[in-house]
Write an enzyme that holds these catalytic residues in place. Structure first.
Site, short mmCIF file in Angstrom:
data_model
loop_
_atom_site.label_atom_id
_atom_site.label_comp_id
_atom_site.label_asym_id
_atom_site.label_seq_id
_atom_site.Cartn_x
_atom_site.Cartn_y
_atom_site.Cartn_z
N GLY A 177 17.77 48.24 -3.93
CA GLY A 177 18.10 47.48 -2.64
C GLY A 177 17.58 47.94 -1.41
N HIS B 288 26.71 47.43 -1.33
CA HIS B 288 25.98 48.68 -0.64
C HIS B 288 25.17 48.04 0.35
CE1 HIS B 288 24.27 52.92 -0.93
NE2 HIS B 288 23.29 52.14 -0.37
N GLU B 289 24.33 47.28 0.18
CA GLU B 289 23.35 46.92 1.22
C GLU B 289 23.93 46.10 2.29
OE1 GLU B 289 20.40 48.09 1.03
OE2 GLU B 289 20.80 48.81 -1.13
N CYS C 39 21.61 56.61 -2.12
CA CYS C 39 21.35 55.78 -0.89
C CYS C 39 19.63 56.51 -0.42
CB CYS C 39 21.94 55.81 0.34
SG CYS C 39 21.27 54.76 1.55
N LEU C 40 18.81 55.43 -0.34
CA LEU C 40 17.41 56.13 0.15
C LEU C 40 17.28 56.54 1.58
CD1 LEU C 40 15.37 53.06 -1.02
CD2 LEU C 40 15.49 55.21 -2.23
N GLN D 150 17.49 50.39 7.28
CA GLN D 150 17.11 51.47 6.81
C GLN D 150 15.45 51.50 6.93
OE1 GLN D 150 18.88 50.59 2.72
NE2 GLN D 150 18.69 52.54 2.57
N HIS E 51 25.13 48.39 4.85
CA HIS E 51 24.15 48.71 5.85
C HIS E 51 24.07 47.68 7.08
CE1 HIS E 51 22.36 52.13 4.28
NE2 HIS E 51 22.05 51.84 3.01
#
Length: 192
Positions: free
Chosen positions: A45, A148-149, A106-107, A50, A152
């Protein structure tokens, strides 16, 4: 085009995303770039904040998780077939089911993973990439990736869901990430 991923500490990760319309400049290319960036980073995702865009847009591909589960693991997530979908201007309509723990990463916060409690099921209203209104319910791993996304675009991070003591223990790692003292296999944009 592969875009740099914003690292922990950058203010855009704490901004609540603004809604967009179909006239948003370069939207089709932006979505294509988000998919390419996500896959290049081995993510499932990716949210617009991000990649330094404070807007309500994220992409999710939970198919790759579901397809890699063995048959016994798939039984743990009944009804979750996985998705590959674009979410524009998403809003949570309902959260349901038991809370369950899953080890998230997480990226934007590389090399940090922690167990996070989230509800089993989420119902969202959103627009797809054709700007068609959607209302869907997701469950299991797919619901978790979406939540999770979604965090953000609300200016939240998965570490906000862990106990304060754990966050305190992570402080040094988080400081190193924000200072660019970390190596990853993808491009990152560090706070100045």
């Amino acid at each position: 085009m592969i875009l740099p991923i914003v690292a922990y500490g950058h203010p855009v990760l704490r901004a609540v995303g603004t809604e967009i319309d179909k006239e948003y400049p370069g939207l089709e290319q932006l979505i294509a770039d988000m998919w390419e960036t996500m896959y290049n980073s081995n993510g499932v995702g990716l949210a617009a904040p991000q990649i330094n865009r404070p807007i309500r847009l994220f992409v999710v591909d939970s198919l790759q998780i579901i397809h890699n589960l063995d048959e016994d693991e798939k039984k743990e997530y009944p009804g979750d077939e996985g998705i590959r979908e674009v979410f524009i201007n998403a809003q949570i309509k309902d959260l349901d089911g038991e809370e369950w723990a899953y080890n998230e990463g997480c990226l934007s916060i590389p090399k940090v993973r922690e167990d996070v409690m989230r509800k089993e099921t989420v119902t969202l209203t959103y627009l797809n990439d054709a700007f068609e209104p959607q209302e869907k319910t997701f469950t299991g791993i797919t619901a978790r990736v979406i939540l999770h996304e979604y965090d953000h675009i609300e200016g939240k991070l998965f570490i906000d869901h862990i106990k304060p003591l754990k966050r305190t223990l992570l402080k040094r790692k988080l400081d190193d990430i924000s200072k660019g003292k970390i190596r990853v296999d993808y491009r990152m944009l560090f706070p100045k």
